[in-house]
Design an enzyme around this catalytic site. Structure first.
Site, short mmCIF file in Angstrom:
data_model
loop_
_atom_site.label_atom_id
_atom_site.label_comp_id
_atom_site.label_asym_id
_atom_site.label_seq_id
_atom_site.Cartn_x
_atom_site.Cartn_y
_atom_site.Cartn_z
N SER A 122 0.84 -1.07 -0.08
CA SER A 122 -0.12 -0.19 -0.01
C SER A 122 0.78 1.09 0.08
O SER A 122 0.36 2.42 -0.28
CB SER A 122 -1.02 0.06 1.20
OG SER A 122 -0.55 -0.71 2.24
N GLU A 155 -5.12 0.39 -8.44
CA GLU A 155 -4.09 1.29 -8.89
C GLU A 155 -3.03 0.52 -9.53
O GLU A 155 -2.52 -0.36 -8.62
CB GLU A 155 -3.43 2.02 -7.76
CG GLU A 155 -4.73 3.02 -7.36
CD GLU A 155 -4.29 3.73 -5.94
OE1 GLU A 155 -4.75 4.92 -5.94
OE2 GLU A 155 -3.50 3.32 -5.42
P1 NAI Z 1 -1.78 -10.03 6.41
O1 NAI Z 1 -0.82 -9.91 7.69
O2 NAI Z 1 -2.94 -10.08 6.57
O3 NAI Z 1 -1.00 -10.91 5.63
C1 NAI Z 1 0.41 -11.34 5.22
C2 NAI Z 1 0.61 -12.69 5.17
O4 NAI Z 1 2.13 -12.70 4.43
C3 NAI Z 1 0.66 -13.61 6.14
O5 NAI Z 1 -0.08 -14.69 5.93
C4 NAI Z 1 2.00 -14.09 6.35
O6 NAI Z 1 2.25 -15.40 6.81
C5 NAI Z 1 2.69 -13.80 4.96
N1 NAI Z 1 4.09 -13.75 4.99
C6 NAI Z 1 4.96 -12.91 5.59
N2 NAI Z 1 6.07 -13.06 5.01
C7 NAI Z 1 6.02 -13.99 4.04
C8 NAI Z 1 7.00 -14.43 3.03
N3 NAI Z 1 8.34 -14.08 3.10
N4 NAI Z 1 6.53 -15.27 2.18
C9 NAI Z 1 5.26 -15.71 1.99
N5 NAI Z 1 4.39 -15.44 2.94
C10 NAI Z 1 4.72 -14.32 3.89
O7 NAI Z 1 -1.34 -8.64 5.61
P2 NAI Z 1 -2.30 -7.87 4.61
O8 NAI Z 1 -3.15 -6.80 5.42
O9 NAI Z 1 -2.98 -8.72 3.78
O10 NAI Z 1 -1.39 -7.08 3.62
C11 NAI Z 1 -0.45 -7.68 2.68
C12 NAI Z 1 0.18 -6.61 1.75
O11 NAI Z 1 -1.06 -6.02 1.24
C13 NAI Z 1 1.04 -5.55 2.54
O12 NAI Z 1 2.06 -5.12 1.53
C14 NAI Z 1 0.00 -4.28 2.60
O13 NAI Z 1 0.73 -3.11 2.46
C15 NAI Z 1 -0.75 -4.46 1.33
N6 NAI Z 1 -2.34 -4.05 1.55
C16 NAI Z 1 -2.97 -4.23 2.51
C17 NAI Z 1 -4.33 -3.78 2.77
C18 NAI Z 1 -5.21 -3.76 3.95
O14 NAI Z 1 -6.02 -3.21 3.88
N7 NAI Z 1 -4.73 -4.82 4.94
C19 NAI Z 1 -4.94 -2.76 1.37
C20 NAI Z 1 -4.00 -3.01 0.27
C21 NAI Z 1 -2.77 -3.39 0.20
#
Ligand code: NAI
Length: 293
Positions: A122, A155
């Site tokens: 993000s 985006e």
């Molecule tokens: P989350 O914490 O729900 O999920 C992240 C996942 O990645 C976890 O299941 C974790 O086990 C896994 N993970 C961590 N390191 C890893 C690796 N090296 N290899 C494979 N898996 C790995 O996080 P979320 O909220 O889904 O965010 C993920 C990305 O999306 C971030 O970059 C965030 O900035 C972006 N994002 C988040 C939004 C939101 O509202 N939560 C909206 C738009 C983008």
């Protein structure tokens, strides 16, 4: 490499975003490999998607057969080596630059040379990651919004290293998965929506911290006077107060400007583990059973 070259999609990170992005791609007909280092996250993703899709079947948005077929197209795996045939990778792991850079280095080695490597971050622009690969022209941002199963807009951000072709194929791909792409022709941290939202959040927190009004009243003004579908505090609870914290912390680390530091109230919530809907309490209190995840 145009859109016709994208046959297999991989999503890395099976959390809030990755699980939903994988389902969106699969519902559009793509075979998807959903990879995560955590077996627990993969299991949770299966359960979460099962519940979400069952709701949509009940509402008549999808047939049970279409959902079953979509699930059968998703391979849930802990092994990165299953990505050998990916033509497009969307990374949605933890928002930490060093972890993302390490992953992209591995992705560059594992995936075919023609594959596009995109990040759903993000805030982090792809030029901070692209240099660890030998294919920077194939690296870009493809940024979905939460909840990705519902939100239409995506985006696409072209960095200075990204080729016009990669940006165009990414735009076409977003259309293929039935979303609405917007192109940022020049990269900027936070992109469009979150930059504007960030200003709104900062002001809302300022008003709350300085005692001008309660979070309920501020939310009410945003929904009723500005016609926003959700107020800033309810939204922070939905996306996770820790996400707001990390975004501000990153901005502060980049700028060194005290003004960019996470707000006191946000820091307190994170320290108390009150992260919003996912923990049952944030600015508002939620029924844990009804919590998003
Ligand atoms: P989350 O914490 O729900 O999920 C992240 C996942 O990645 C976890 O299941 C974790 O086990 C896994 N993970 C961590 N390191 C890893 C690796 N090296 N290899 C494979 N898996 C790995 O996080 P979320 O909220 O889904 O965010 C993920 C990305 O999306 C971030 O970059 C965030 O900035 C972006 N994002 C988040 C939004 C939101 O509202 N939560 C909206 C738009 C983008």
């Amino acid at each position: 490499m145009g859109i016709e070259s994208i046959k297999n999609v991989a999503v890395i990170g099976a959390g809030t975003m990755g699980s939903q992005i994988a389902m969106v791609c699969s519902l559009a007909g793509y075979p998807v490999t959903l990879q995560d280092v955590s077996a627990e996250s993969l299991e949770k993703a299966k359960q979460f998607l099962g519940i979400q899709m069952e709701k949509r079947v009940k509402k008549g948005r999808f047939t049970a057969e279409a959902v079953e077929a979509a699930f059968s197209r998703i391979t849930f795996t802990a092994s990165l080596h299953e990505l050998k045939e990916a033509d497009l990778v969307i990374e949605a792991i933890v928002e930490k630059l060093d972890v993302k850079r390490e992953l992209f280095k591995k992705l560059d080695e594992i995936t075919p040379p023609h594959a596009i490597l995109a990040t759903n971050s993000s805030t982090i622009v792809s030029s901070k990651i692209a240099d660890v690969t030998v294919r920077p022209e194939k690296v870009c941002n493809i940024h979905f919004f939460n909840p990705a199963l519902v939100m239409e807009l995506v985006e696409v951000v072209k960095g200075p290293h990204t080729s016009v072709e990669t940006a165009q194929t990414s735009m076409d791909f977003v259309k293929k998965i039935n979303k609405l792409p917007v192109l940022l022709n020049k990269e900027i941290s936070g992109f469009i929506a979150n930059r504007i939202l960030g200003k709104l959040m900062d002001e809302a927190v300022y008003l709350l911290e300085n005692g001008y009004a309660s979070h309920e009243e501020i939310d009410l003004v945003c929904t009723k006077a500005l016609n926003h579908p959700i107020g800033p505090f309810a939204l922070m609870d939905l996306t996770g107060i820790d996400v707001n914290y990390f975004v501000r912390m990153q901005r502060y680390e980049e700028s060194g400007n005290e003004r960019d530091k996470p707000a006191r109230i946000v820091q307190e919530k994170v320290e108390n583990g009150e992260l919003g809907r996912k923990t049952g309490k944030g600015f508002y209190t939620y029924d844990q059973k009804a919590a998003v995840k």
